[in-house]
Structure formats: structure tokens, C-alpha cells
Motif scaffolding. Structure first.
Motif, PDB file in Angstrom:
ATOM      1  N   THR A  44       0.725  -1.214   0.001  1.00 48.09           N
ATOM      2  CA  THR A  44       0.104  -0.164   0.094  1.00 48.09           C
ATOM      3  C   THR A  44       0.832   1.259   0.211  1.00 48.09           C
ATOM      4  N   LEU A  45       2.060   1.112   0.874  1.00 45.43           N
ATOM      5  CA  LEU A  45       2.817   2.334   0.905  1.00 45.43           C
ATOM      6  C   LEU A  45       3.429   2.379  -0.315  1.00 45.43           C
ATOM      7  N   VAL A  46       4.147   1.549  -0.974  1.00 42.86           N
ATOM      8  CA  VAL A  46       4.659   1.710  -2.448  1.00 42.86           C
ATOM      9  C   VAL A  46       3.740   2.120  -3.457  1.00 42.86           C
ATOM     10  N   ALA A  47       2.480   1.695  -3.646  1.00 45.23           N
ATOM     11  CA  ALA A  47       1.743   2.130  -4.478  1.00 45.23           C
ATOM     12  C   ALA A  47       1.192   3.496  -4.422  1.00 45.23           C
ATOM     13  N   THR A  48       0.993   3.951  -3.055  1.00 45.47           N
ATOM     14  CA  THR A  48       0.733   5.373  -2.732  1.00 45.47           C
ATOM     15  C   THR A  48       1.999   6.178  -3.134  1.00 45.47           C
ATOM     16  N   VAL A  49       3.253   5.930  -2.917  1.00 46.72           N
ATOM     17  CA  VAL A  49       4.321   6.687  -3.390  1.00 46.72           C
ATOM     18  C   VAL A  49       4.710   6.962  -4.712  1.00 46.72           C
ATOM     19  N   LEU A  50       3.968   5.670  -5.581  1.00 43.62           N
ATOM     20  CA  LEU A  50       4.344   5.780  -7.027  1.00 43.62           C
ATOM     21  C   LEU A  50       3.231   6.537  -7.599  1.00 43.62           C
ATOM     22  N   ILE A  51       1.867   6.729  -7.030  1.00 43.83           N
ATOM     23  CA  ILE A  51       0.931   7.615  -7.465  1.00 43.83           C
ATOM     24  C   ILE A  51       1.280   9.024  -7.204  1.00 43.83           C
ATOM     25  N   LEU A  52       1.888   9.263  -6.039  1.00 42.13           N
ATOM     26  CA  LEU A  52       2.365  10.697  -5.908  1.00 42.13           C
ATOM     27  C   LEU A  52       3.542  11.090  -6.774  1.00 42.13           C
ATOM     28  N   VAL A  53       4.197  10.210  -7.222  1.00 41.62           N
ATOM     29  CA  VAL A  53       5.420  10.313  -8.246  1.00 41.62           C
ATOM     30  C   VAL A  53       4.642  10.911  -9.497  1.00 41.62           C
ATOM     31  N   ILE A  54       3.669   9.974  -9.910  1.00 45.02           N
ATOM     32  CA  ILE A  54       3.027  10.268 -11.194  1.00 45.02           C
ATOM     33  C   ILE A  54       2.452  11.791 -11.130  1.00 45.02           C
ATOM     34  N   VAL A  55       1.588  11.995 -10.100  1.00 40.30           N
ATOM     35  CA  VAL A  55       1.147  13.233  -9.937  1.00 40.30           C
ATOM     36  C   VAL A  55       2.168  14.404  -9.786  1.00 40.30           C
ATOM     37  N   PHE A  56       3.305  14.325  -9.247  1.00 35.97           N
ATOM     38  CA  PHE A  56       4.114  15.343  -9.368  1.00 35.97           C
ATOM     39  C   PHE A  56       4.865  15.489 -10.553  1.00 35.97           C
ATOM     40  N   ILE A  57       5.088  14.507 -11.419  1.00 40.38           N
ATOM     41  CA  ILE A  57       5.401  14.451 -12.778  1.00 40.38           C
ATOM     42  C   ILE A  57       4.609  15.405 -13.613  1.00 40.38           C
ATOM     43  N   ILE A  58       3.338  15.043 -13.406  1.00 44.09           N
ATOM     44  CA  ILE A  58       2.307  15.342 -14.442  1.00 44.09           C
ATOM     45  C   ILE A  58       2.177  16.965 -13.839  1.00 44.09           C
ATOM     46  N   GLN A  59       2.094  17.387 -12.578  1.00 44.51           N
ATOM     47  CA  GLN A  59       2.015  18.800 -12.140  1.00 44.51           C
ATOM     48  C   GLN A  59       3.209  19.737 -12.670  1.00 44.51           C
ATOM     49  N   ALA A  60       4.424  18.942 -12.688  1.00 36.76           N
ATOM     50  CA  ALA A  60       5.603  19.546 -13.026  1.00 36.76           C
ATOM     51  C   ALA A  60       5.657  20.079 -14.551  1.00 36.76           C
ATOM     52  N   ILE A  61       5.220  18.931 -15.279  1.00 39.76           N
ATOM     53  CA  ILE A  61       4.781  19.283 -16.785  1.00 39.76           C
ATOM     54  C   ILE A  61       4.086  20.332 -16.894  1.00 39.76           C
ATOM     55  N   GLY A  62       2.829  20.221 -16.389  1.00 40.11           N
ATOM     56  CA  GLY A  62       1.929  21.241 -16.738  1.00 40.11           C
ATOM     57  C   GLY A  62       1.981  22.577 -16.318  1.00 40.11           C
TER      58      GLY A  62
END
Length: 228
Positions: A200-218
Motif C-alpha cells: 500500500t505504501l509503495v503504491a501510494t508513493v508511485l501515485i504521488l510520483v506520477i502526480v508530481f511529474i504531471i504537475q511539473a509538466i503542466g
């Protein structure tokens, strides 16, 4: 740090990384495909709302009200409830209500009205004086849309895509809990239900990484297109 806490949340030997990366792929697949469809449909719906809202005729106001009501219904319905309600439609469309592909209709229907409202707001923020000048010079409505309206509101439109995409990532996590796959599914089924909190922790961290990347690109694209 307590040894039991470390074994509960940081025991990475319990993580099946091949399954985890497959879940990442499924999450990205649902997000990217849905985002493309939402941007296309949201732009069209937002443009329709903007165009109807500018007109003062009774018929235009009536159609605008109907479209607004329908948009608000889909936008306000909780995603999990909407996904369950759409199971017959999804099964008819893709042949099943399980899997990443089956989540796309619900993702699109829930996010399109949201993005359409952002598009409408972005178009309304364009200086009316610029539009009036273009109309006075004889520009057609199509030319006004493609040469003035969209270019002038592009930073806001990109920002809206970023917000909508991040929202849909949250929706994919919810969809995963009811059979869509992805990181939400593995966090719920393999993590929480089996008391494997490391997953659960790893999946949550990966979701956060995806969100941060998308936010940075945006943010980057928004700044590059902002002429102010």
C-alpha cells in the motif's frame, strides 16, 4: 524507530515488483487514454457552453441550461457510484466491466463536464475587446476560435488539463478498488485486504510520483505559453 513499524511498512521483500510495474502501466494507460478523450470532448462541450452563453436568444439560453444541468449531474455524481451505474453501458461498449479499459467510459463521463467548465471559464476570461475587434475586422467565428480564443486562453487550458488529469489519477485509484486494476487495485487488494502495508505504501508513493511529474509538466507548459 520501532522494529515492528519497520517490518510492517518497509518490508520490501513482500513486494512483487513485476506486478507493481504492471499496475503502474495500467494506471498510466487509464489516465492517458481518458485524458486525451476528455480534452477533445471537454473542449467541444466547453466551446458549446461558451458560445451558447454569449447568445441572448431564448432558445440558446434554454439549450445552455439543459446542457449545464446534464454536465452538473455527471460532474457531481460520486465517481464510484457513476462507475457502478455505468456497468451495463460499459459491458455493452467494451464487453466487460472489469479491467483498465472498462474504467475509461466512467473516467471520461465524470471528467469531461469538469474540464468543460474549466474551458468555458478560460474562454470567458479572454478580453472581450480583442474579440470585438476581430469581429469588426470581419473574422469568421471559426477564425476567432482558432486564432484568438484558443491561443489567448492556452495557459489556462493547459492548467485545466493538469488539474483534470491529476483528478483522474485519483479516480483510477477508486476504480481499481472495484475491478479496474492499476495501483489503486494493488494497494487495496494486495495491500490493505492482506495487511501487507508495504505494498500500500509503495503504491501510494508511485501515485504521488506520477502526480508530481504531471504537475511539473503542466506548470512548465503553462509558463511557456503564458505571454503575460
Amino acid at each position: 524507530m520501532n522494529k515492528g513499524f519497520v517490518e510492517t511498512y518497509f518490508n520490501f521483500e513482500k513486494v512483487d515488483w513485476s506486478t507493481m510495474w504492471t499496475s503502474v502501466y495500467n494506471t498510466l494507460f487509464m489516465t492517458i487514454v481518458s485524458t486525451v478523450l476528455v480534452v477533445i470532448l471537454g473542449l467541444l462541450l466547453g466551446l458549446a457552453l461558451y458560445s451558447l452563453g454569449r447568445k441572448t436568444t431564448y432558445s440558446s439560453r434554454f439549450v445552455y441550461t439543459i446542457v449545464s444541468i446534464i454536465s452538473n449531474i455527471f460532474r457531481s455524481t460520486p465517481f464510484m457510484i457513476l462507475m457502478v451505474l455505468l456497468i451495463p453501458f460499459t459491458t455493452l461498449l467494451v464487453g466487460t466491466f472489469l479491467g483498465a479499459t472498462a474504467a475509461i467510459p466512467a473516467l471520461v463521463l465524470s471528467a469531461t463536464p469538469f474540464y468543460a467548465r474549466l474551458v468555458e471559464i478560460s474562454f470567458r476570461e479572454v478580453d472581450s475587446g480583442v474579440l470585438e475587434a476581430a469581429e469588426a475586422m470581419g473574422a469568421s467565428y471559426g477564425q476567432i476560435i482558432y486564432k484568438i480564443l484558443i491561443p489567448e486562453s492556452l495557459p489556462s487550458l493547459i492548467s485545466g488539463v493538469t488539474v483534470t488529469t491529476i483528478t483522474m489519477i485519483g479516480y483510477t485509484a477508486i476504480a481499481g478498488a472495484i475491478g479496474a486494476g492499476g495501483l489503486g487495485a494493488i494497494a487495496w487488494q494486495e495491500g490493505y485486504q492482506r495487511s501487507n502495508y508495504t505494498i500500500t505504501l509503495v503504491a501510494t508513493v508511485l501515485i504521488l510520483v506520477i502526480v508530481f511529474i504531471i504537475q511539473a509538466i503542466g506548470d512548465y507548459l503553462t509558463k511557456r505559453t503564458d505571454k503575460r
